[in-house]
Scaffold this active site. Sequence first.
Site, PDB file in Angstrom:
ATOM      1  N   CYS A 140       0.834  -1.204   0.000  1.00 26.14           N
ATOM      2  CA  CYS A 140       0.000   0.000   0.000  1.00 26.14           C
ATOM      3  C   CYS A 140       0.867   1.252   0.000  1.00 26.14           C
ATOM      4  CB  CYS A 140      -0.932  -0.008   1.216  1.00 26.14           C
ATOM      5  SG  CYS A 140      -1.992   1.442   1.280  1.00 26.14           S
ATOM      6  N   CYS A 143      -0.445   4.124   2.132  1.00 32.81           N
ATOM      7  CA  CYS A 143      -0.233   3.958   3.574  1.00 32.81           C
ATOM      8  C   CYS A 143       1.228   4.186   3.943  1.00 32.81           C
ATOM      9  CB  CYS A 143      -0.588   2.538   4.030  1.00 32.81           C
ATOM     10  SG  CYS A 143      -2.055   1.835   3.305  1.00 32.81           S
ATOM     11  N   ASP A 144       2.140   3.647   3.164  1.00 34.32           N
ATOM     12  CA  ASP A 144       3.539   3.556   3.610  1.00 34.32           C
ATOM     13  C   ASP A 144       4.528   4.407   2.818  1.00 34.32           C
ATOM     14  OD1 ASP A 144       2.772   1.718   5.565  1.00 34.32           O
ATOM     15  OD2 ASP A 144       2.889   0.047   4.164  1.00 34.32           O
TER      16      ASP A 144
END
Length: 315
Positions: A140, A143-144
């Site tokens: 992701c 997200c990261d």
Amino acid sequence: MSEKIEFVKCLIIGSGPAGYTAAIYASRANMSPVLYQGTQPGGQLTTTNDVENFPGYPDGITGPEMMIELQSQAKRFGTDVRDGWVTSVDFSGKIHKLWINNNKEIHCETVIISTGASAKYLGLPSEQKYLELGGGVSACAVCDGFFYKNQEVVIVGAGDSACEEAHYLSKLCSKVTMLVRRDVFRASKIMANRVINTSNIEILFNTETHEVIGDGQVVTGVKFINNLTNKISEIPATGFFVAIGHKPNTEIFKEFLDLDDTGYIINKPGTSKTNIDGVFVSGDAADHVYRQAVTAAGTGCMAALDAERYLASLE
Ligand code: NDP
């Protein structure tokens, strides 16, 4: 021998942000929800280290901590959170029947499906090792990606997700190398052109991941193989992103619910309603576009409100 049948007003399947948000709303509306956590209690977020984009956590929070907090919030209002997973369903009648761990039978007036989706990984031992260590493997970028600011990363995949995520990463990272296994993109032309025209994205066609390399704690590079020449090369990278698709966890519902051709549950637009009265869906099981914790939580709220209104309409 199966246990005695239990009757439940509202059964929630799944324990990610969608399931727990549905549980918070349903328990506050006196629907006495029972929530089965499924095979991965806490859902996909438990595989994420830091969550920095969920509103309300200015200093960020780890995925597992956030799921514990959501669970306590749901329990505080009386949600009955249970271990176990739903192994089969029968939505053919007015009362919905579900079986837990192939044994216990439950009859429900309403069901909220929040079973999520699972990111696909390549399955290489080196990829799994650094994924489990939280050492630089992610599925992701949104997200990261932030953790790889001004660093060099590699992303695998050639679909719309890979292009979208590579483009997202290109705005944060100094260099993004895309490994594409064929000599063409699967992505739409517009998405493919966007990565082709981005100067810090390098696209390597006919290329497959051979090994994710690291120092035993974190990723330091990627070995890849050209599948036409069999030549193995290595590039430095601190992040290895996998964007080869997701699989919605909807297999057990396919006999009764309308699914699209990739297995996502089709909800009635703008609602959480499925094609079966009293069965609602929230989170990634019906969403292949946004797939964020906060959007999952939003649809969990919608599912609980829709279920509450459905129960009121029965009275
Ligand atoms: P897709 O299934 O479309 O693409 C998966 C990609 O991963 C393919 O290019 C495939 O390669 C590659 N792949 C699969 N397995 C491997 C492997 N083992 N090694 C290397 N590469 C591999 O998934 P997406 O998640 O990209 O998209 C899913 C759906 O969501 C699509 O319908 C897409 O259009 C949609 N979507 C739309 C977006 C938008 O419109 N903004 C954004 C994101 C997704 P190959 O091509 O060789 O099979």
